[in-house]
Design an enzyme around this catalytic site. Structure first.
Site, PDB file in Angstrom:
ATOM      1  N   ASP A  33       0.871  -1.173   0.000  1.00 33.00           N
ATOM      2  CA  ASP A  33       0.000   0.000   0.000  1.00 33.00           C
ATOM      3  C   ASP A  33       0.912   1.229   0.000  1.00 33.00           C
ATOM      4  OD1 ASP A  33      -2.281   1.422   2.536  1.00 33.00           O
ATOM      5  OD2 ASP A  33      -1.506   2.214   0.659  1.00 33.00           O
ATOM      6  N   GLN A  62       0.641   6.555   0.988  1.00 31.97           N
ATOM      7  CA  GLN A  62       1.338   7.635   1.694  1.00 31.97           C
ATOM      8  C   GLN A  62       2.801   7.700   1.311  1.00 31.97           C
ATOM      9  OE1 GLN A  62      -0.144   9.839   3.539  1.00 31.97           O
ATOM     10  NE2 GLN A  62      -2.147   8.883   3.802  1.00 31.97           N
ATOM     11  N   CYS A  67      -8.671   5.964  10.332  1.00 28.60           N
ATOM     12  CA  CYS A  67      -8.964   4.682   9.677  1.00 28.60           C
ATOM     13  C   CYS A  67      -7.948   3.631  10.080  1.00 28.60           C
ATOM     14  CB  CYS A  67      -8.964   4.822   8.148  1.00 28.60           C
ATOM     15  SG  CYS A  67     -10.218   5.950   7.566  1.00 28.60           S
TER      16      CYS A  67
END
Lengths: 151, 421
Positions: free
Chosen positions: B214, B217, B379
């Protein structure tokens, strides 16, 4: 609705006072109604207990964790409902909710009494649920529902 | 401005460079609340839009927009070219072929759901293990939980140390021949921790597991070289990279994409359709049904050009300096505790708590002072629970963040302390 600069302040003295020294804190050993509430956005949690006799709220006790707005609202709500009939509580919920979620005429504000201190929260939409959690939970408790949410 | 956009702006010219960057973001001239300067410290949530990107999208929409992949007329061919050139641009930047770049809606969340359902969904069986870390965003937890529920696979969690880093020793112990998927965040949105994804992916590969990164960021702060990382899938979001919202980028190894089933069926993702049998297109078209977010893709191409003009190396150096300054000043505010304070590598974000003050109250008072931060669980509820906090206040930086933003935040925190004294 227009507010003075002081009234617009989210953190007026009364709110900070009730946040730092919450009234009616603690679970009632003997209670007839209870409910849990949470505000998923903020992480505010609340457990509310009530003792109801002859159609009136005789005692309120609560525990929980949350932001200053939500904890002050729980404290002020508790003070406001002691001694009131269930019908009066339902009416207060409706007025409080209306004032916080839409523009309200001045007389509705007057009805709120001390609770008027939350009126300007309607200008901070992200915080409305912090203020209304206490009342949603109260309503759930009176309706014998275990869980309340501000969703 | 041209001489400021060389790679590695010299230190004595950095102030000029920052001013030149900030000029590209007109929203920074807005005054907020009671005529306060806007100190935007929520870039981890979404980045502000540079005018060149907004203008590129507007110009395309006005003069070049037409159907992509479908029309035989010039306007459509040109629009298609712009769209596919954007794909090639991403591919070149990330060290992959254009056919390995998928554009899809719902950002990184959309990509992770596609991998979980389209790739893992067809291969993971009861008893197989899926590894995610304790610092994951819900988008890299919930799709796997849904898969485990359906398939009987087991979700295992790589622990987070007290310092806010991944426990690599525990990770090694969790890996086994039963591990089918390792899906891990590169840069934590809540803590700012940078994980060693190359090592993680190598370790996953060594046990025959599929590795997923992921990079939501990470992409704004560091080069994303898919070919260097050695993962099977990687994803990032356009709106965190100064580009429009509603667009995710998924990169995958050719073999893995070939193995991935489509989740959404419809136009463009097919090879042929009859009521008896329908066959699907090859990747990436297989995962791009219907009319795509053309405007957002054009915006992404413009944003990548924009970032390159200022130089990702310069951006990273600048952000690093600002983050250090922020952390140093935060540590000096009484009652403030920075989470993952000592983590060796950080990018983008700093989360902190203030004793006796709920993050939501911190954020509201900071809002009054013109400072935009994020308060909440980010989250990442499991991560909050790990650190025994209901929520934190998070300040995050982008290429336009400057020392005045930091100082405005610190002054705001002192106001918070006064209110709650």
């Amino acid at each position: 609705m227009s507010f003075s600069a002081d009234e617009e302040d989210l953190y007026q003295e009364l709110i900070l006072d009730h946040h730092k020294r919450p009234r009616h804190r603690g679970i009632l050993a003997h209670h007839t109604h209870h409910a849990r509430g949470q505000n998923p956005l903020c992480g505010d949690t609340l457990k509310l207990t009530l003792e109801v006799a002859d159609g009136r709220i005789v005692a309120v006790g609560h525990v929980g964790e949350g932001c200053a707005i939500s904890s002050a609202s729980v404290s002020l709500m508790s003070e406001s409902v002691v001694g009131k009939t269930l019908t009066e509580c339902q009416h207060m919920f409706e007025v409080f909710h209306a004032v916080l979620t839409e523009a309200s005429p001045a007389q509705q504000l007057d009805e709120l009494g001390k609770l008027r201190v939350f009126a300007h929260v309607c200008q901070y939409p992200a915080r409305v649920k912090c203020a209304t959690l206490a009342w949603h939970t109260l309503r759930a408790a009176l309706a014998q529902q275990e869980e309340a949410s501000t969703e | 401005m041209t001489d400021l956009t060389q790679a590695h702006v010299p230190a004595e010219r950095f102030d000029e460079w920052v001013l030149a960057v900030r000029e590209q973001f007109p929203v920074l001239t807005r005054r907020v609340r009671n005529d306060k300067r806007l100190a935007y410290l929520d870039s981890a949530a979404t980045t502000l839009r540079p005018s060149v990107v907004a203008n590129a999208v507007a110009e395309f929409a006005s003069m070049e927009y037409a159907s992509v992949h479908r029309g035989v007329y010039e306007l459509s061919e040109r629009a298609t070219q712009r769209y596919e050139r954007a794909r090639e641009q991403v591919a070149k930047r990330c060290g992959v072929k254009a056919s390995q770049v998928v554009f899809l809606p719902n950002g990184t969340t959309g990509a992770l759901n596609l991998i979980a359902n389209g790739w893992a969904g067809t291969r993971v069986r009861a008893g197989d293990e899926i590894l995610v870390s304790g610092m994951e965003h819900h988008s890299n937890i919930v799709p796997w939980q849904m898969l485990c529920e359906r398939s009987g696979a087991v979700l295992r969690v790589i622990p987070v140390t007290d310092d806010g880093a991944l426990d690599m020793e525990q990770f090694a112990r969790l890996l086994s021949p039963r591990t089918k998927v390792v899906s891990v965040v590169w840069v934590s949105n809540a803590l700012g921790t940078v994980n060693d994804v190359s090592t993680i992916c190598r370790m996953a590969r060594d046990v025959g597991a599929c590795s997923i990164v992921d990079a939501a960021q990470a992409a704004p702060h560091m080069p994303v070289r898919f070919d260097h990382i050695g993962c099977d899938f990687l994803s990032f979001s356009a709106h965190k990279l100064y580009a429009p919202s509603g667009l995710g980028v998924l990169l995958g190894r050719a073999e893995r994409l070939e193995e991935t089933a489509p989740m959404l069926g419809g136009g463009h993702m097919i090879a042929s359709v009859t009521f008896e049998k329908t066959t699907y297109a090859k990747p990436p078209a297989r995962f791009e049904p219907g009319t795509p977010s053309v405007d957002a893709v054009i915006g992404l191409a413009a944003a990548l050009d924009f970032v390159d003009r200022f130089g990702l190396a310069n951006i990273a150096a600048h952000e690093h300096r600002i983050l250090n300054d922020l952390q140093t000043k935060l540590r000096q505010v009484p009652g403030v505790r920075v989470l993952a304070d000592a983590v060796p590598q950080r990018a983008g974000a700093v989360s902190f708590v203030i004793e006796g003050v709920h993050p939501h109250d911190v954020a509201s008072i900071l809002d009054r002072e013109g400072v935009c931060v994020r308060a909440g669980h980010h989250c990442a509820q499991p991560l909050m629970a790990r650190f025994a906090v209901p929520a934190t206040t998070r300040a995050s930086v982008g290429m336009y963040t400057d020392v005045h933003d930091v100082d405005q935040l610190i002054a705001g925190l002192h106001k918070v302390l006064k209110v709650f004294a």
